[in-house]
Scaffold this active site. Sequence first.
Site, PDB file in Angstrom:
ATOM      1  CE1 TYR A 147      13.684  49.072   8.346  1.00 22.58           C
ATOM      2  CE2 TYR A 147      12.297  50.554   7.303  1.00 22.58           C
ATOM      3  CZ  TYR A 147      12.568  49.492   7.975  1.00 22.58           C
ATOM      4  OH  TYR A 147      11.623  48.636   7.860  1.00 22.58           O
ATOM      5  CE  LYS A 201      21.302  35.799  14.759  1.00 27.45           C
ATOM      6  NZ  LYS A 201      20.707  34.468  15.011  1.00 27.45           N
ATOM      7  CG  ASP A 233      17.639  33.064  15.920  1.00 29.35           C
ATOM      8  OD1 ASP A 233      17.666  33.895  17.069  1.00 29.35           O
ATOM      9  OD2 ASP A 233      18.464  32.311  15.688  1.00 29.35           O
ATOM     10  CG  ASP A 257       9.554  46.373   9.100  1.00 23.27           C
ATOM     11  OD1 ASP A 257       8.425  47.044   9.110  1.00 23.27           O
ATOM     12  OD2 ASP A 257      10.315  45.673   8.142  1.00 23.27           O
ATOM     13  CG  ASP A 261       4.334  43.398   9.490  1.00 20.31           C
ATOM     14  OD1 ASP A 261       4.054  44.864  10.252  1.00 20.31           O
ATOM     15  OD2 ASP A 261       4.139  43.277   8.345  1.00 20.31           O
TER      16      ASP A 261
HETATM   17  C1  IPM Z   1       6.187  50.070   8.766  1.00 27.28           C
HETATM   18  C2  IPM Z   1       6.263  49.661   6.999  1.00 27.28           C
HETATM   19  C3  IPM Z   1       7.366  50.760   6.786  1.00 27.28           C
HETATM   20  C4  IPM Z   1       8.833  50.276   7.444  1.00 27.28           C
HETATM   21  C5  IPM Z   1       7.572  50.687   5.148  1.00 27.28           C
HETATM   22  C6  IPM Z   1       6.300  50.728   4.578  1.00 27.28           C
HETATM   23  C7  IPM Z   1       8.712  51.636   4.754  1.00 27.28           C
HETATM   24  O1  IPM Z   1       6.503  48.557   6.940  1.00 27.28           O
HETATM   25  O2  IPM Z   1       5.985  51.042   9.255  1.00 27.28           O
HETATM   26  O3  IPM Z   1       6.331  48.941   9.510  1.00 27.28           O
HETATM   27  O4  IPM Z   1       9.333  49.537   6.781  1.00 27.28           O
HETATM   28  O5  IPM Z   1       8.976  50.804   8.341  1.00 27.28           O
HETATM   29 MG    MG Z   2       6.603  46.907   8.603  1.00 27.25          MG
END
Ligand code: IPM
Ligand code: MG
Length: 373
Positions: A147, A201, A233, A257, A261
Amino acid sequence: MSSKSLKIAALAGDGIGPEVMREALKVLRATATKSGFTVAITEAPVGWAGIDAAGKALPDATLQLCRESDSILFGSVGLPDRDPTVPKEERPERAALLRIRKEFGLFANLRPVQLPKALSHACPLRPERQGDGLDLLVVRELTGGMYFGQPKKTEAITLPTGPAQRAIDTMVYTTPEIERIAHVAFQAAKLRRRKLTSIDKANVLENGILWRETVTRIAKEYPEVALEHMFVDNAAMQLMLKPTQFDVVLCENMFGDILSDEAAALAGSLGMLPSASLGATSSGQTFGFYEPAGGTAPDIAGKDLANPIAQILSVALMLRYSFGLEDAAKRIEQAVGKVITNGLRTGDIYSSTDPSARRVGTREMGDAIIAAL
Ligand code: IPM
Ligand code: MG
């Protein structure tokens, strides 16, 4: 702590941000009254709301307010439809969210994922894979890796085939960066089921090898925690196949990240998940940034449809991690648990096949949680 007023910057942002923030602030004020502490809340624009109000996703006055506050309660930012109207560096995700993370050194991102039994139907996995409900914690490194690593750019180059473009992102970690996030993860595991799965990884990346070596070394300081390593993975697969094997999952920024999710999907709805981004603790105070895991959901914004629970649970995390108000945090979490048990459901967690479920809007959900406090 209870004698002095807690200075909180409330940045609602875009989309559903303002309406879920409204409910969260109601809950925060009610909790303060009940638990006997005082809050000084100042609201300020961020994201597209910041661009509209002051020409910048993170207006100077908003940044200044954050600097003067004890912690930040954040809604969400970003409206993809408007992205083409400003250069990528000025869009809310980079200019507000990533900027705040870096500016305040918020290196530790905690994303608890819980699937209560009562919401079993909202989980995409078959019930037999859900155990007694799911409960895991993703600890994501938040200020390093791809990032932020330099160089980061897109450049024009000439290939044998002719002109082309080349995009470069750099994955870079130093041992101190890995060590400090590992400590956060081990300490969290100590307070939970004492199992830590570290993701990397290491079969391909130099970063993975260093990550694994460093986490293994730090583990010696936490003999009570069982450490295992898993390739990213495989971890993505294991989360779907057997999520109950995980307690604390430790990841670098990008992997965290993605996996957070994926883990969030298991809880049925992003609308239920809070998160905390923490900096270093100095003289007993931890500056923190608290936000729902979900996004701005522009399609349902302003319609009283959004689930305010993630934002409300973010308040609980703030009281716990920044202010050490564990009882007040639990009071909020228990109130949320109660309304879920009582069958109140916003659209994202509603199922028509559940006879005890009652569909409610954003505001009614917030009011019910306050009544249950
Ligand atoms: C998160 C989001 C952010 C990230 C985006 C919106 C920049 O996906 O907080 O997980 O990638 O960190
Ligand atoms: Mg995210």
